[in-house]
Motif scaffolding. Structure first.
Motif, PDB file in Angstrom:
ATOM      1  N   ILE A  55       0.911  -1.055   0.087  1.00  0.00           N
ATOM      2  CA  ILE A  55       0.135   0.138   0.370  1.00  0.00           C
ATOM      3  C   ILE A  55       0.574   1.316  -0.117  1.00  0.00           C
ATOM      4  O   ILE A  55       0.595   2.178  -0.595  1.00  0.00           O
ATOM      5  CB  ILE A  55      -0.958  -0.035   1.405  1.00  0.00           C
ATOM      6  CG1 ILE A  55      -1.583  -0.909   1.312  1.00  0.00           C
ATOM      7  CG2 ILE A  55      -1.573   1.346   1.658  1.00  0.00           C
ATOM      8  CD1 ILE A  55      -3.040  -1.151   0.261  1.00  0.00           C
ATOM      9  N   LYS A  56       1.467   0.728   0.167  1.00  0.00           N
ATOM     10  CA  LYS A  56       2.761   2.277   0.517  1.00  0.00           C
ATOM     11  C   LYS A  56       3.788   2.830  -0.818  1.00  0.00           C
ATOM     12  O   LYS A  56       3.896   3.801  -0.912  1.00  0.00           O
ATOM     13  CB  LYS A  56       4.014   1.798   1.658  1.00  0.00           C
ATOM     14  CG  LYS A  56       3.684   2.317   3.433  1.00  0.00           C
ATOM     15  CD  LYS A  56       4.967   1.768   4.399  1.00  0.00           C
ATOM     16  CE  LYS A  56       4.062   2.025   5.645  1.00  0.00           C
ATOM     17  NZ  LYS A  56       4.918   1.526   6.730  1.00  0.00           N
ATOM     18  N   LEU A  57       4.001   1.727  -1.117  1.00  0.00           N
ATOM     19  CA  LEU A  57       4.141   1.383  -2.521  1.00  0.00           C
ATOM     20  C   LEU A  57       3.382   1.707  -3.718  1.00  0.00           C
ATOM     21  O   LEU A  57       3.604   2.787  -4.108  1.00  0.00           O
ATOM     22  CB  LEU A  57       4.854  -0.277  -3.211  1.00  0.00           C
ATOM     23  CG  LEU A  57       5.779   0.366  -4.343  1.00  0.00           C
ATOM     24  CD1 LEU A  57       7.144   1.034  -4.542  1.00  0.00           C
ATOM     25  CD2 LEU A  57       5.725  -1.612  -4.827  1.00  0.00           C
ATOM     26  N   TYR A  58       2.116   1.898  -3.608  1.00  0.00           N
ATOM     27  CA  TYR A  58       1.162   1.864  -4.772  1.00  0.00           C
ATOM     28  C   TYR A  58       1.134   3.870  -3.994  1.00  0.00           C
ATOM     29  O   TYR A  58       0.745   4.615  -5.097  1.00  0.00           O
ATOM     30  CB  TYR A  58      -0.257   1.556  -4.467  1.00  0.00           C
ATOM     31  CG  TYR A  58       0.112  -0.728  -4.289  1.00  0.00           C
ATOM     32  CD1 TYR A  58       0.570  -0.981  -4.948  1.00  0.00           C
ATOM     33  CD2 TYR A  58      -0.952  -1.452  -3.895  1.00  0.00           C
ATOM     34  CE1 TYR A  58       0.736  -2.121  -5.668  1.00  0.00           C
ATOM     35  CE2 TYR A  58      -0.477  -2.520  -4.174  1.00  0.00           C
ATOM     36  CZ  TYR A  58      -0.044  -3.534  -5.086  1.00  0.00           C
ATOM     37  OH  TYR A  58       0.546  -3.927  -5.038  1.00  0.00           O
ATOM     38  N   THR A  59       0.789   4.023  -3.222  1.00  0.00           N
ATOM     39  CA  THR A  59       0.558   5.045  -2.641  1.00  0.00           C
ATOM     40  C   THR A  59       1.798   5.707  -3.198  1.00  0.00           C
ATOM     41  O   THR A  59       1.893   6.954  -3.730  1.00  0.00           O
ATOM     42  CB  THR A  59       0.250   5.470  -1.016  1.00  0.00           C
ATOM     43  OG1 THR A  59      -0.072   4.687  -0.378  1.00  0.00           O
ATOM     44  CG2 THR A  59       0.448   7.232  -0.998  1.00  0.00           C
ATOM     45  N   ILE A  60       3.027   5.402  -2.748  1.00  0.00           N
ATOM     46  CA  ILE A  60       3.931   6.456  -3.631  1.00  0.00           C
ATOM     47  C   ILE A  60       4.399   6.440  -4.767  1.00  0.00           C
ATOM     48  O   ILE A  60       4.174   7.649  -6.003  1.00  0.00           O
ATOM     49  CB  ILE A  60       5.301   5.940  -2.638  1.00  0.00           C
ATOM     50  CG1 ILE A  60       5.596   6.310  -1.244  1.00  0.00           C
ATOM     51  CG2 ILE A  60       6.977   6.097  -3.960  1.00  0.00           C
ATOM     52  CD1 ILE A  60       6.963   5.086  -0.812  1.00  0.00           C
ATOM     53  N   LEU A  61       4.408   5.382  -5.465  1.00  0.00           N
ATOM     54  CA  LEU A  61       3.660   5.619  -6.928  1.00  0.00           C
ATOM     55  C   LEU A  61       2.868   6.588  -7.806  1.00  0.00           C
ATOM     56  O   LEU A  61       3.085   7.415  -8.600  1.00  0.00           O
ATOM     57  CB  LEU A  61       3.387   4.311  -7.904  1.00  0.00           C
ATOM     58  CG  LEU A  61       4.499   3.190  -7.853  1.00  0.00           C
ATOM     59  CD1 LEU A  61       4.032   1.222  -8.001  1.00  0.00           C
ATOM     60  CD2 LEU A  61       5.490   3.567  -8.804  1.00  0.00           C
ATOM     61  N   LEU A  62       1.868   6.401  -7.075  1.00  0.00           N
ATOM     62  CA  LEU A  62       0.186   7.600  -7.666  1.00  0.00           C
ATOM     63  C   LEU A  62       0.984   8.483  -7.253  1.00  0.00           C
ATOM     64  O   LEU A  62       0.767   9.630  -7.569  1.00  0.00           O
ATOM     65  CB  LEU A  62      -0.963   7.166  -6.439  1.00  0.00           C
ATOM     66  CG  LEU A  62      -1.710   5.957  -7.462  1.00  0.00           C
ATOM     67  CD1 LEU A  62      -2.796   5.607  -6.038  1.00  0.00           C
ATOM     68  CD2 LEU A  62      -2.266   6.476  -8.620  1.00  0.00           C
ATOM     69  N   ILE A  63       1.325   9.247  -6.107  1.00  0.00           N
ATOM     70  CA  ILE A  63       2.200  10.752  -5.375  1.00  0.00           C
ATOM     71  C   ILE A  63       3.203  10.857  -6.993  1.00  0.00           C
ATOM     72  O   ILE A  63       3.059  11.896  -7.469  1.00  0.00           O
ATOM     73  CB  ILE A  63       2.394  10.661  -4.067  1.00  0.00           C
ATOM     74  CG1 ILE A  63       1.469  10.364  -3.620  1.00  0.00           C
ATOM     75  CG2 ILE A  63       3.330  12.134  -3.563  1.00  0.00           C
ATOM     76  CD1 ILE A  63       1.514  10.609  -2.171  1.00  0.00           C
ATOM     77  N   GLN A  92      -5.228   9.530  -9.956  1.00  0.00           N
ATOM     78  CA  GLN A  92      -4.399   9.208  -9.663  1.00  0.00           C
ATOM     79  C   GLN A  92      -5.104  10.548  -7.527  1.00  0.00           C
ATOM     80  O   GLN A  92      -4.372   9.655  -7.092  1.00  0.00           O
ATOM     81  CB  GLN A  92      -2.799   9.960  -9.767  1.00  0.00           C
ATOM     82  CG  GLN A  92      -3.274   8.922 -11.200  1.00  0.00           C
ATOM     83  CD  GLN A  92      -1.314   9.240 -11.008  1.00  0.00           C
ATOM     84  OE1 GLN A  92      -0.675  10.469 -11.294  1.00  0.00           O
ATOM     85  NE2 GLN A  92      -1.129   8.456 -11.863  1.00  0.00           N
ATOM     86  N   ALA A  93      -4.956  10.989  -7.727  1.00  0.00           N
ATOM     87  CA  ALA A  93      -5.645  12.702  -6.467  1.00  0.00           C
ATOM     88  C   ALA A  93      -6.744  11.177  -6.251  1.00  0.00           C
ATOM     89  O   ALA A  93      -6.616  10.952  -4.693  1.00  0.00           O
ATOM     90  CB  ALA A  93      -6.084  12.978  -6.814  1.00  0.00           C
ATOM     91  N   ILE A  94      -8.148  10.969  -6.605  1.00  0.00           N
ATOM     92  CA  ILE A  94      -8.327   9.907  -5.982  1.00  0.00           C
ATOM     93  C   ILE A  94      -8.334   8.636  -5.582  1.00  0.00           C
ATOM     94  O   ILE A  94      -8.800   8.250  -4.405  1.00  0.00           O
ATOM     95  CB  ILE A  94      -9.760   9.021  -7.322  1.00  0.00           C
ATOM     96  CG1 ILE A  94     -10.872  11.217  -7.828  1.00  0.00           C
ATOM     97  CG2 ILE A  94     -10.875   8.686  -6.527  1.00  0.00           C
ATOM     98  CD1 ILE A  94     -11.811  10.661  -8.596  1.00  0.00           C
ATOM     99  N   GLY A  95      -7.073   7.469  -5.900  1.00  0.00           N
ATOM    100  CA  GLY A  95      -6.102   6.792  -5.712  1.00  0.00           C
ATOM    101  C   GLY A  95      -5.878   6.902  -4.563  1.00  0.00           C
ATOM    102  O   GLY A  95      -5.634   5.881  -3.917  1.00  0.00           O
ATOM    103  N   VAL A  96      -5.085   7.820  -4.827  1.00  0.00           N
ATOM    104  CA  VAL A  96      -4.415   8.270  -3.164  1.00  0.00           C
ATOM    105  C   VAL A  96      -5.582   8.384  -2.087  1.00  0.00           C
ATOM    106  O   VAL A  96      -5.162   7.719  -0.768  1.00  0.00           O
ATOM    107  CB  VAL A  96      -3.430   9.444  -3.306  1.00  0.00           C
ATOM    108  CG1 VAL A  96      -3.248   9.899  -1.950  1.00  0.00           C
ATOM    109  CG2 VAL A  96      -1.917   9.241  -4.682  1.00  0.00           C
ATOM    110  N   VAL A  97      -6.331   8.903  -2.232  1.00  0.00           N
ATOM    111  CA  VAL A  97      -7.683   9.131  -0.709  1.00  0.00           C
ATOM    112  C   VAL A  97      -8.114   8.193  -0.678  1.00  0.00           C
ATOM    113  O   VAL A  97      -7.694   7.604   0.222  1.00  0.00           O
ATOM    114  CB  VAL A  97      -8.424  10.057  -1.671  1.00  0.00           C
ATOM    115  CG1 VAL A  97      -9.642  10.262  -0.673  1.00  0.00           C
ATOM    116  CG2 VAL A  97      -8.222  11.196  -1.543  1.00  0.00           C
TER     117      VAL A  97
END
Length: 136
Positions: A55-63, A92-97
């Motif tokens: 989840i941290k990796l996915y969040t970093i990739l989206l950011i 991508q912003a929706i994805g991070v949220v």
């Protein structure tokens, strides 16, 4: 036909995916079968695909993708590509949220939906950039 198909696949499809996940989230509070299914899938994917490290990796990739899209938005002057970058930035912003809201019942479906949408949007941006590249 090409523009209609592109619009259908890259604008309507993401809305249907997110809308379907939102409907499942809404039904999880009123229908016990939906709730049990979503709980089963959430626990299954929490041990395989959506571990805390991933989840941290996915969040970093989206950011990183969000920053890249904003950079390209201000760098590119073509109208249709800028509009696509706005859509991609929004998804991508929706994805991070959504990745930060792990208490959702339909959390895995939202996660997979955002992943599919972002990959399709990146593909469309690359196609548009290659198609509109000026020849020397």
């Amino acid at each position: 036909m090409g523009k209609f198909l592109r619009w259908l696949v890259f604008f309507i499809f993401p809305l249907v995916v997110i809308g379907g996940a939102a409907i499942l989230e809404n039904l999880s509070s009123s229908k016990m079968g939906v709730n049990r299914y979503l709980l089963f899938k959430k626990t299954h994917y929490a041990t395989t695909v959506f571990t805390p490290e991933r989840i941290k990796l996915y969040t970093i990739l989206l950011i990183v993708g969000l920053i890249l899209c904003l950079f390209l938005y201000f760098k590119i002057k073509m109208g249709s590509t800028r509009r696509l970058l706005i859509y991609l930035t929004a998804y991508q912003a929706i994805g991070v949220v959504l990745l930060s809201l792990q208490n959702l019942s339909a959390y895995p479906i939202f996660g997979f939906g955002i992943a599919i949408i972002v990959i399709l949007q990146y593909f469309l941006v690359v196609v548009v950039l290659v198609k509109n590249k000026p020849c020397k």
